[in-house]
Design an enzyme around this catalytic site. Structure first.
Site, PDB file in Angstrom:
ATOM      1  N   ASP A 251       0.834  -1.198   0.000  1.00  0.00           N
ATOM      2  CA  ASP A 251       0.000   0.000   0.000  1.00  0.00           C
ATOM      3  C   ASP A 251       0.872   1.253   0.000  1.00  0.00           C
ATOM      4  O   ASP A 251       2.040   1.214   0.414  1.00  0.00           O
ATOM      5  CB  ASP A 251      -0.892   0.030   1.244  1.00  0.00           C
ATOM      6  CG  ASP A 251      -1.888  -1.112   1.261  1.00  0.00           C
ATOM      7  OD1 ASP A 251      -2.177  -1.656   0.178  1.00  0.00           O
ATOM      8  OD2 ASP A 251      -2.367  -1.457   2.354  1.00  0.00           O
TER       9      ASP A 251
HETATM   10  N1  URA Z   1      -1.335  -5.947   3.818  1.00  0.00           N
HETATM   11  C1  URA Z   1      -1.826  -4.682   3.832  1.00  0.00           C
HETATM   12  O1  URA Z   1      -2.866  -4.410   4.414  1.00  0.00           O
HETATM   13  N2  URA Z   1      -1.103  -3.732   3.190  1.00  0.00           N
HETATM   14  C2  URA Z   1       0.070  -3.960   2.566  1.00  0.00           C
HETATM   15  O2  URA Z   1       0.682  -3.045   2.021  1.00  0.00           O
HETATM   16  C3  URA Z   1       0.570  -5.279   2.571  1.00  0.00           C
HETATM   17  C4  URA Z   1      -0.166  -6.252   3.202  1.00  0.00           C
END
Ligand code: URA
Length: 243
Positions: free
Chosen positions: A110
């Site tokens: 993310d």
């Molecule tokens: N899980 C999440 O919620 N975000 C990420 O970036 C990676 C795994």
């Protein structure tokens, strides 16, 4: 392999641009300028410079990037800069027969997540690493808004049901590391999985960092925003399913 072909394969631009780079005296091999684009070299690990910048030939690219927060893992970001802007142009431009040029990130992080990303232009490797069947473990360091307790840890290990997803998901490992933190290992990669799992146990993620893929740990010396080539050993470690 001809020098112009070597440059083309490494992503220094279209063939006519690579030809021009050599003809204009902008390419050196082993410290000496080469101005014949058709001069032959053994490409294996050939070290050369283009406009003074060093490069080493890699038939396939496998690199590691320490992703900072504030970057999207996308070629076409919607609101934040792309992680691909952190890589040099040749890595983004490497020709790829029949598919998108350049290296591709294996799995997404993310925008606000930091840590280990592996990128490659080897379609077979990308497919194997991304396949849910391959179960490569990925470890995340998670910070939470509310205190972590034993019940949350147990539920994360036993399995939780995510909104819009009937099949329960569970952590392969989960260790509380502080009053508001835990280390969570997943062997699958659903959308926002860590954040949704913590929400399912009544907590909220305030900080997320990926510290390991397979047996490959994020190297301490690699600072946020930096990248480097992966060695063959490290590549094997990244693909290792051992927990
Ligand atoms: N899980 C999440 O919620 N975000 C990420 O970036 C990676 C795994």
């Amino acid at each position: 392999m001809q020098l112009q072909e070597i440059l083309y394969s490494q992503g220094f631009g279209p063939r006519r641009v690579c030809l021009g780079l050599v003809e204009h005296g902008l390419v050196s091999v082993a410290g000496s300028r080469v101005d014949d684009p058709f001069a032959e070299f053994d490409p294996d690990e050939l070290a050369f410079t283009v406009e003074g910048k060093p490069w080493t030939y890699h038939a396939k690219a496998y690199v590691i990037l320490h992703k900072p927060a504030g970057y999207e893992t996308s070629q076409k970001p919607s609101a934040w800069p792309s992680i691909y802007t952190l890589l040099p142009a040749p890595l983004r431009q490497r020709p790829n027969k029949g598919s998108t040029p350049g290296v591709q990130a294996i799995g997404r992080l993310d925008q606000d997540t930091t840590g280990l990303l592996v990128l490659s232009d080897d379609g077979v490797f990308i497919h194997r690493m991304s396949s849910p069947k391959h179960h490569v473990p990925k470890e995340y360091q998670v910070e939470t808004a509310d205190p972590v307790d034993e019940r949350q840890v147990r539920r994360l290990l036993e399995g939780v049901v995510l909104v819009d997803d009937p099949k329960p998901v569970r952590a392969a490992a989960c260790v509380q590391t502080g009053s508001h933190s835990l280390a969570l290992t997943l062997t699958e990669g659903k959308y926002h999985q860590v954040k949704r799992m913590l929400a399912a146990v009544g907590n909220r993620v305030t900080g997320l960092h990926r510290s390991r893929i397979g047996r490959l740990e994020l190297p301490r010396e690699l600072r946020q925003g930096e990248w480097r080539w992966l060695s063959a050993d490290e590549l094997g470690m990244a693909a290792d399913r051992g927990k």
